[in-house]
Design a protein around this motif. Structure first.
Motif, mmCIF file in Angstrom:
data_model
loop_
_atom_site.group_PDB
_atom_site.id
_atom_site.type_symbol
_atom_site.label_atom_id
_atom_site.label_comp_id
_atom_site.label_asym_id
_atom_site.label_seq_id
_atom_site.Cartn_x
_atom_site.Cartn_y
_atom_site.Cartn_z
ATOM 1 N N ALA A 67 0.825 -1.210 0.000
ATOM 2 C CA ALA A 67 0.000 0.000 0.000
ATOM 3 C C ALA A 67 0.860 1.261 0.000
ATOM 4 O O ALA A 67 0.402 2.329 -0.404
ATOM 5 N N LEU A 68 2.129 1.115 0.423
ATOM 6 C CA LEU A 68 3.054 2.253 0.442
ATOM 7 C C LEU A 68 3.934 2.306 -0.808
ATOM 8 O O LEU A 68 4.848 3.109 -0.886
ATOM 9 N N GLY A 69 3.676 1.416 -1.762
ATOM 10 C CA GLY A 69 4.393 1.480 -3.037
ATOM 11 C C GLY A 69 5.359 0.349 -3.324
ATOM 12 O O GLY A 69 5.936 0.292 -4.411
ATOM 13 N N VAL A 70 5.576 -0.557 -2.381
ATOM 14 C CA VAL A 70 6.506 -1.666 -2.616
ATOM 15 C C VAL A 70 5.913 -2.638 -3.641
ATOM 16 O O VAL A 70 4.752 -3.019 -3.546
ATOM 17 N N ARG A 71 6.722 -3.004 -4.636
ATOM 18 C CA ARG A 71 6.275 -3.912 -5.693
ATOM 19 C C ARG A 71 7.134 -5.170 -5.800
ATOM 20 O O ARG A 71 6.764 -6.140 -6.441
ATOM 21 N N LYS A 72 8.330 -5.126 -5.193
ATOM 22 C CA LYS A 72 9.282 -6.226 -5.311
ATOM 23 C C LYS A 72 9.662 -6.695 -3.911
ATOM 24 O O LYS A 72 10.067 -5.899 -3.078
ATOM 25 N N ILE A 73 9.526 -8.006 -3.664
ATOM 26 C CA ILE A 73 9.880 -8.571 -2.369
ATOM 27 C C ILE A 73 10.937 -9.648 -2.568
ATOM 28 O O ILE A 73 10.827 -10.489 -3.452
ATOM 29 N N ARG A 74 11.974 -9.569 -1.728
ATOM 30 C CA ARG A 74 13.023 -10.586 -1.748
ATOM 31 C C ARG A 74 13.098 -11.222 -0.363
ATOM 32 O O ARG A 74 13.242 -10.522 0.638
ATOM 33 N N LEU A 75 12.980 -12.543 -0.320
ATOM 34 C CA LEU A 75 13.091 -13.279 0.929
ATOM 35 C C LEU A 75 14.544 -13.660 1.164
ATOM 36 O O LEU A 75 15.214 -14.172 0.263
ATOM 37 N N THR A 76 15.028 -13.384 2.377
ATOM 38 C CA THR A 76 16.423 -13.660 2.707
ATOM 39 C C THR A 76 16.496 -14.334 4.070
ATOM 40 O O THR A 76 15.486 -14.616 4.697
ATOM 41 N N GLY A 77 17.705 -14.533 4.551
ATOM 42 C CA GLY A 77 17.938 -15.079 5.876
ATOM 43 C C GLY A 77 18.993 -14.266 6.589
ATOM 44 O O GLY A 77 19.029 -13.052 6.385
ATOM 45 N N GLY A 78 19.871 -14.942 7.258
ATOM 46 C CA GLY A 78 20.282 -16.326 7.272
ATOM 47 C C GLY A 78 20.030 -17.045 5.957
ATOM 48 O O GLY A 78 20.105 -16.485 4.890
ATOM 49 N N GLU A 79 19.759 -18.332 6.092
ATOM 50 C CA GLU A 79 19.415 -19.152 4.927
ATOM 51 C C GLU A 79 17.914 -19.399 4.948
ATOM 52 O O GLU A 79 17.409 -20.169 5.763
ATOM 53 N N PRO A 80 17.171 -18.732 4.038
ATOM 54 C CA PRO A 80 15.710 -18.801 4.088
ATOM 55 C C PRO A 80 15.140 -20.203 3.894
ATOM 56 O O PRO A 80 14.065 -20.506 4.405
ATOM 57 N N LEU A 81 15.852 -21.087 3.207
ATOM 58 C CA LEU A 81 15.323 -22.429 2.984
ATOM 59 C C LEU A 81 15.345 -23.287 4.250
ATOM 60 O O LEU A 81 14.793 -24.386 4.269
ATOM 61 N N LEU A 82 15.943 -22.771 5.315
ATOM 62 C CA LEU A 82 15.881 -23.462 6.605
ATOM 63 C C LEU A 82 14.563 -23.190 7.327
ATOM 64 O O LEU A 82 14.224 -23.882 8.281
#
Length: 193
Positions: A67-82
């Motif tokens: 709603a504030l304008g963000v269009r791109k999201i990146r998931l990170t960690g640490g190691e996110p697959l954990l």
């Protein structure tokens, strides 16, 4: 009724469109430049599980950011697959109308097992950290007992599943300079950015 939130901008008036969300502080590598084993040893106290945001809380943050304008999201960690059940979070975020680009940054060790499921859940791209093709150099830089072949299998699985694939490399003088050209040639021939 709801009030429309205005787009957030930086000090130069540019809209803030990207949001990185760390889903865990845990990692299965001990890269010398990121989580060195002498600091992140067996006794290191990670964030208690009850303090980590739930998937519903993460989705709510992402919805507000949208709603504030963000269009791109990146998931990170640490190691996110954990993070357990990560494809479920990907599915929740991919359904948000504001999300135009959903990516994941990973060390790639677990990617082969999850690539197809993540793609099916709505993930668009992965960025994989890979500092060497030479197994000994890879293990030395990553503080890992796992072979570089695990990451290479993850890259191949990601591409095969239809994910966009980008490779990041940290170059350290005296450690992996010899790997720069082989890595570039490998990525170009495999079609990785």
């Amino acid at each position: 009724g709801r009030t429309r939130m205005s787009v957030v901008t930086d000090i130069f008036g540019r809209p803030l469109r990207d949001l990185r969300i760390s889903v865990t502080d845990r990692c299965n590598m001990r890269c010398t430049y990121c989580m060195p084993a002498e600091v992140f040893g067996p006794d290191y106290a990670y964030v208690p599980r009850e303090e980590i945001l739930s998937f519903e809380e993460i989705a709510r943050v992402a919805r507000v950011a949208g709603a504030l304008g963000v269009r791109k999201i990146r998931l990170t960690g640490g190691e996110p697959l954990l993070r357990r059940d990560l494809p479920l979070l990907v599915q929740m975020l991919a359904k948000l109308p504001s999300v135009e680009d959903l990516g994941l940054t990973t060390n790639g060790l677990l990617l082969a097992a999850f690539a197809a499921e993540l793609r099916a859940a709505g993930l668009a791209r992965v960025t994989v950290s890979l500092d060497a093709l030479d197994d000994a150099i890879f293990r030395r830089m990553g503080g890992s007992r796992r072979p570089v072949d695990d990451v290479l299998a993850g890259l191949a699985a990601a591409k095969q599943s239809g994910l966009g694939v980008k490779v990041n490399c940290v170059v350290r003088r005296g450690l992996n300079e010899s790997e720069v050209i082989p890595l570039a040639e490998f990525c170009r021939s495999a079609g990785y950015t």
